[in-house]
Write an enzyme that holds these catalytic residues in place. Sequence first.
Site, mmCIF file in Angstrom:
data_model
loop_
_atom_site.group_PDB
_atom_site.id
_atom_site.type_symbol
_atom_site.label_atom_id
_atom_site.label_comp_id
_atom_site.label_asym_id
_atom_site.label_seq_id
_atom_site.Cartn_x
_atom_site.Cartn_y
_atom_site.Cartn_z
ATOM 1 N N SER A 128 3.610 1.367 -2.869
ATOM 2 C CA SER A 128 3.280 2.387 -3.382
ATOM 3 C C SER A 128 4.106 3.634 -2.600
ATOM 4 O O SER A 128 4.769 2.663 -1.527
ATOM 5 C CB SER A 128 1.465 2.523 -2.222
ATOM 6 O OG SER A 128 2.065 4.918 -3.276
ATOM 7 N N LYS A 182 -4.528 -1.264 -3.867
ATOM 8 C CA LYS A 182 -3.301 -0.540 -4.370
ATOM 9 C C LYS A 182 -4.131 -0.321 -6.056
ATOM 10 O O LYS A 182 -3.794 1.376 -6.340
ATOM 11 C CB LYS A 182 -2.144 -1.412 -5.375
ATOM 12 C CG LYS A 182 -1.079 -0.547 -6.128
ATOM 13 C CD LYS A 182 -0.647 0.744 -4.686
ATOM 14 C CE LYS A 182 1.003 1.196 -5.265
ATOM 15 N NZ LYS A 182 0.889 1.326 -6.711
ATOM 16 N N HIS A 185 -5.658 1.938 -4.635
ATOM 17 C CA HIS A 185 -5.483 3.505 -4.246
ATOM 18 C C HIS A 185 -5.002 5.232 -5.085
ATOM 19 O O HIS A 185 -4.964 6.003 -4.624
ATOM 20 C CB HIS A 185 -3.994 3.104 -3.475
ATOM 21 C CG HIS A 185 -3.079 3.767 -3.630
ATOM 22 N ND1 HIS A 185 -1.933 3.995 -4.128
ATOM 23 C CD2 HIS A 185 -2.715 4.540 -1.926
ATOM 24 C CE1 HIS A 185 -1.012 5.649 -3.758
ATOM 25 N NE2 HIS A 185 -1.260 5.522 -2.212
ATOM 26 N N ASN A 186 -4.152 3.953 -6.358
ATOM 27 C CA ASN A 186 -4.119 4.776 -6.918
ATOM 28 C C ASN A 186 -4.943 6.060 -8.026
ATOM 29 O O ASN A 186 -5.059 6.943 -8.381
ATOM 30 C CB ASN A 186 -2.987 4.153 -8.701
ATOM 31 C CG ASN A 186 -1.484 3.557 -8.567
ATOM 32 O OD1 ASN A 186 -1.619 3.843 -7.138
ATOM 33 N ND2 ASN A 186 -1.018 3.614 -9.020
ATOM 34 N N GLU A 189 -6.013 8.366 -5.586
ATOM 35 C CA GLU A 189 -4.495 9.719 -6.194
ATOM 36 C C GLU A 189 -5.394 10.272 -6.746
ATOM 37 O O GLU A 189 -4.873 11.587 -7.099
ATOM 38 C CB GLU A 189 -3.101 8.566 -6.330
ATOM 39 C CG GLU A 189 -1.987 9.379 -5.752
ATOM 40 C CD GLU A 189 -0.972 7.963 -6.621
ATOM 41 O OE1 GLU A 189 -0.786 7.521 -6.046
ATOM 42 O OE2 GLU A 189 -0.183 8.742 -7.847
#
Length: 485
Positions: A128, A182, A185-186, A189
């Site tokens: 990231s 990941k 995480h996105n 976000e």
Amino acid sequence: KKANIGVVGLAVMGSNLARNLAHHGNTVAVFNRTYARTETLMKEHGTEGDFIPAKTIEEFVASLSKPRTAIIMVKAGAPTDAMIEALADAMEPGDIIVDGGNSFYKDTIRREKAIRARGLHFVGCGISGGEEGALNGPSMMPGGTEESWKTLGPILKSIAAVAEGEPCVTHIGTDGAGHFVKMVHNGIEYADMQLIGESYDLLRRGLGMTPQQIGDVFDEWNKGDLNSYLVEITSEVLHQVDAKTGKPFVDIVVDKAGMKGTGTWTVQTALSLAVPVTGIAEAVFSRGLSGMSEQRAENARTPLTGPNGDLGIDDADKAAFVEAVRQALYASKIVAYAQGFDEIQAGAKEYGWKIDLGAVARIWRGGCIIRAKFLNRISEAYDNVAAGKQEAFSSLLFDDYFTKAVESAQEAWREVVAKAALAGIPVPAFSSSLSYYDGLRSKRLPAALIQGQRDFFGAHTYGRVDQPGAFHTLWSGDRSEIQTA
Ligand code: NDP
């Protein structure tokens, strides 16, 4: 001299990652399908460190020291599969293939299994931070075997972002664990950006503030609990003025949010694991709604009726409302992160990963898009449990710090959601987060009624509060109850 690491795929991400590796004392073999890209990298940046450019994959593999370690940064999907195959064919048992792209974790699980069967290591590594991060220090989430981490760990630590003295990389877990984390995480976000967007909308439409003024507000917010990269860049974007028209930049941008799919994956995965990530889901749906051109055009022709978005707040009370929005943003953000961590926990359970959630929060403190001061609080919460200083909690919302934070923000949060509804300003992430919170703290939920309905039309049975077992009421008969299990 041989290279201790190689990079395959030298578009923006790959070439920046290769340069970052070279800047930190690694000797980097580089390969790209189209050689011109390799030449460009060497011509423009070849003097920045030790590179070994290769024209063929065989040459590339031959230039690597054992265990050969190569990071693939090519287009996701079929190109990634093709490069994995080509590398596996040219490499030997014990070598390590790393996929640094945004691959779907299930693909990573599949690929890892296939490569492991051939005696090689396969590491799916979420990266990231975009192109800037790749060059100056990303946050990285590698999966794969412990053995591969022994070789790869020091290399990744050498290029990772550093937050409070610690490199933003940790071994997440086996096979797809890195790409799973990941992905979430996105998703987080997406939620974070949506919450910031709703805050902006409330101040803009609701209070009539200008983008410049709102930019100043975000600057202020960035000094406190909300200190984060996303809040910081929000202020930058809001302060930007369009050179062509002299208008605020945000007013000349088409209001349709793009997406590349990781948010959707997060929600699809959450649905299949039955984890209610309402904040992330509302964020993805809101981007979807922004792209519903036909419906929005029809509304422009024949507007749906409702209040006009003015919150009707006197000038004297505006500052207090701005503060209420800040608190609502913080509380909603806590819920969105709690939900994201729930999803990671559910994924770990489903796939047998041992994921250190405190470590995940720590590696997100630098390099990545959601980097924020707030992540210290999350890592502290999990670390306190790990150290036995605090009892384990099932949701971050039950951690003492967050319980208190939401407690003190909730009056403002409720006021903001209620006023937004009355004024006709959509706040799906604010309001769904609040409903989630209220759902979680409800002693009785209407799920009891739903169980009654399900039993009525489908004999799905129900449990009783006063007795174990499964029960069915003979709805179309004499309505007596029978025990079925
Ligand atoms: P792109 O996704 O645009 O991919 C271009 C690269 O893929 C080029 O090196 C290209 O080689 C290569 N490629 C395409 N098809 C093939 C093929 N069939 N065989 C071999 N090589 C092929 O590059 P980015 O640098 O933007 O991203 C790389 C990866 O990193 C992607 O998986 C992306 O999802 C991920 N990522 C991107 C981020 C970003 O901010 N951009 C952030 C984090 C991850 P050629 O020059 O020969 O065409």
